[in-house]
Design a protein around this motif. Sequence first.
Motif, short mmCIF file in Angstrom:
data_model
loop_
_atom_site.label_atom_id
_atom_site.label_comp_id
_atom_site.label_asym_id
_atom_site.label_seq_id
_atom_site.Cartn_x
_atom_site.Cartn_y
_atom_site.Cartn_z
N GLY A 133 0.81 -1.21 0.00
CA GLY A 133 0.00 0.00 0.00
C GLY A 133 0.84 1.26 0.00
O GLY A 133 2.08 1.24 -0.03
N GLU A 135 0.11 3.93 2.30
CA GLU A 135 -0.62 4.55 3.41
C GLU A 135 -0.11 5.93 3.78
O GLU A 135 -0.88 6.87 3.99
N ILE A 138 -1.00 8.47 1.18
CA ILE A 138 -2.45 8.70 1.19
C ILE A 138 -2.84 9.57 2.38
O ILE A 138 -3.63 10.52 2.24
N SER A 139 -2.28 9.29 3.54
CA SER A 139 -2.58 10.07 4.74
C SER A 139 -2.16 11.52 4.56
O SER A 139 -2.92 12.45 4.90
N PHE A 142 -4.49 13.23 2.13
CA PHE A 142 -5.79 13.47 2.77
C PHE A 142 -5.72 14.70 3.67
O PHE A 142 -6.60 15.58 3.62
N GLU A 174 -10.53 2.93 6.05
CA GLU A 174 -10.19 1.77 5.25
C GLU A 174 -11.28 0.71 5.31
O GLU A 174 -11.56 0.03 4.32
N TYR A 177 -13.90 1.91 3.05
CA TYR A 177 -13.47 1.76 1.66
C TYR A 177 -13.67 0.33 1.16
O TYR A 177 -14.01 0.09 0.02
N TYR A 287 -11.18 11.43 2.12
CA TYR A 287 -10.12 10.42 2.22
C TYR A 287 -10.08 9.55 0.96
O TYR A 287 -9.02 9.28 0.40
N LYS A 288 -11.25 9.14 0.51
CA LYS A 288 -11.32 8.30 -0.69
C LYS A 288 -10.78 9.04 -1.91
O LYS A 288 -10.04 8.48 -2.72
N LYS A 291 -7.08 9.10 -1.60
CA LYS A 291 -6.54 7.75 -1.80
C LYS A 291 -6.47 7.41 -3.29
O LYS A 291 -5.44 6.94 -3.79
N LYS A 295 -3.32 6.50 -5.73
CA LYS A 295 -3.29 5.20 -6.41
C LYS A 295 -3.09 5.38 -7.91
O LYS A 295 -2.32 4.65 -8.54
N ASP A 305 -8.84 -2.01 -3.96
CA ASP A 305 -8.94 -1.02 -5.04
C ASP A 305 -9.52 -1.66 -6.30
O ASP A 305 -10.37 -1.08 -6.96
#
Length: 337
Positions: A133, A135, A138-139, A142, A174, A177, A287-288, A291, A295, A305
Amino acid sequence: MAFISHLGLEASAGSGKTFALTIRYISLLFLGAKANKILTLTFTNKAANEMKSRIFVTLKELDSKKREAELNELCKILEVSKEQILKKSAQILRDFLQSDINISTIDKFFSSILRSFSYEVGLMPDFTISKEGLEAKISDNFLREVISKKEYLKLVEFAASEEKKLSDIFKLFETLYEIDHHQLSAIHHPPSTINYQPFYRLKEILENCEKGLSNSGKKALVSGDIEDIGKRTWICKESLKEYIYFKKCYTPEADNYFKELKKELREYFRSKEAYLIRELLYLYSLYKEAKLKVKKEFNELDFKDVTNFVYQLLNTELERDFFYFRLDSKIDHILID
């Protein structure tokens, strides 16, 4: 017992489902189906490999005594003699070994669909599948998104109200998601304020009780706010008579105020819960968004995903008739374990 075109079996573990699936696969081969057009899906790589091995071994040993059960079942389904089956088994085995066998996991099948239509969802077809991932990226993305939209107060307030660390909120995101296949609801207004009047009247009656309210009873009535009232054990009772420190001061009037208070609390907490859920879903939508941006930038996915992108393809981005047309050109039969 003739071959049934559409068949579903439900049974407990160890009851013979894999045996039945193996026989059905081999039956299709004897009926003229091409192995590369029989899509067989399982949940794990181990199960997929075991299925390939079982089909191979069964075909190879079909004339042996230890495969008598399989041979008898094939005779029933195909409605032919053992001699007719054994006469064709060697050729069926050769064709099977020379075919592009289409036995895999559900995840791999979804991945193949996504690669075929990757451009429709903004991906490159050479995306990689990784369990590691992204993460941290992504964090960060976000949090930048939350700050840029000046929504950080919502995040802080939600974390404080639910007493959660930021890492716990990300885990919650998550989880959402993983099951997210629907559009999210819009934010509603904050919960309505409560009418404290029933509480004040109840407190006044109990504290002025002729029989005298005990110190424990007085302590139970000390409350800072609605959240504190909602945590009191006495608020869960059906009547004041059921609470040891209030029952000697019970009156029908006091009980009426008690019931009014409970109604106010129910409305408040129902409203608060709905508000918090919508706040959470709004934050999750940010968040999505963050993310998926990461990705797509790194062209790296995990299986969650893949599932979400395939769902998006089939429900928003792709004409289903076109998809099924493409699928029908490659698959004649589907078996799922």
